[in-house]
Design a protein around this motif. Structure first.
Motif, PDB file in Angstrom:
ATOM      1  N   TYR A  35       0.831  -1.209   0.000  1.00 53.37           N
ATOM      2  CA  TYR A  35       0.000   0.000   0.000  1.00 53.37           C
ATOM      3  C   TYR A  35       0.861   1.252   0.000  1.00 53.37           C
ATOM      4  O   TYR A  35       2.046   1.217   0.336  1.00 53.37           O
ATOM      5  N   THR A  48      -3.748   3.833  -0.819  1.00 53.73           N
ATOM      6  CA  THR A  48      -3.900   3.048  -2.045  1.00 53.73           C
ATOM      7  C   THR A  48      -3.337   1.660  -1.799  1.00 53.73           C
ATOM      8  O   THR A  48      -2.181   1.526  -1.413  1.00 53.73           O
ATOM      9  N   LEU A  49      -4.170   0.645  -2.006  1.00 53.33           N
ATOM     10  CA  LEU A  49      -3.739  -0.749  -1.841  1.00 53.33           C
ATOM     11  C   LEU A  49      -3.716  -1.430  -3.200  1.00 53.33           C
ATOM     12  O   LEU A  49      -4.639  -1.241  -4.007  1.00 53.33           O
TER      13      LEU A  49
END
Length: 154
Positions: A35, A48-49
């Motif tokens: 992430y 954000t993964l």
């Protein structure tokens, strides 16, 4: 065996919950999925993964108190398929982030295998309060609490 902690200092009063949160984060230190956390504005953040292979139906995002929890579970669709090599893991995951007081989750979207979660953090207010200093014997420094007796004790 007692363990040494920054929050064990007598100068930090009421920070026990922070130590518990740090313990939870440390237990969640697994590296999958990878992430990023970026600042997208003065008071905005984005997590954000990388969730390649997961659809929106495979993902769940919940906020449990001050903890943001992202879970992923792929359905095994290997029915009738024979893999010569299987390097793309179809495993479940759980990733948790501890949120500071007041951080709001604005929304989330999935784009090209990346799950984006937008957060907004409040701008802290500067609070200054003057504390009056009284003289000893000039009265109590704390408010007096009067106790009421129950009728059966009278």
């Amino acid at each position: 065996m007692s363990r040494s902690s920054v929050f064990g200092s007598p100068l930090f009063l009421g920070f026990d919950h922070l130590e518990q949160m740090l313990d939870r984060v440390q237990k969640n230190a697994e590296g999958y999925p990878p992430y990023n956390i970026e600042q997208t504005g003065e008071a905005r953040l984005r997590i954000t993964l990388a969730v390649a292979g997961f659809s929106m139906e495979d993902l769940a995002i919940t906020q449990e108190d001050n903890q943001l929890v992202i879970r992923g579970r792929q359905r095994d669709e290997a029915d009738g398929r024979i893999f010569i090599h299987r390097g793309i893991a179809a495993r479940q995951f759980q990733r948790a982030f501890v949120l500071a007081e007041g951080i709001e989750v604005e929304g989330a979207f999935l784009d090209n295998g990346l799950l984006h979660i937008d957060l907004q953090r409040p701008m802290p207010e500067v609070k200054v309060r003057s504390i009056p200093i009284g003289r000893q014997g000039a009265g109590p420094t704390r408010p007096v609490v009067q106790q009421r007796m129950r009728r059966d004790e009278e």
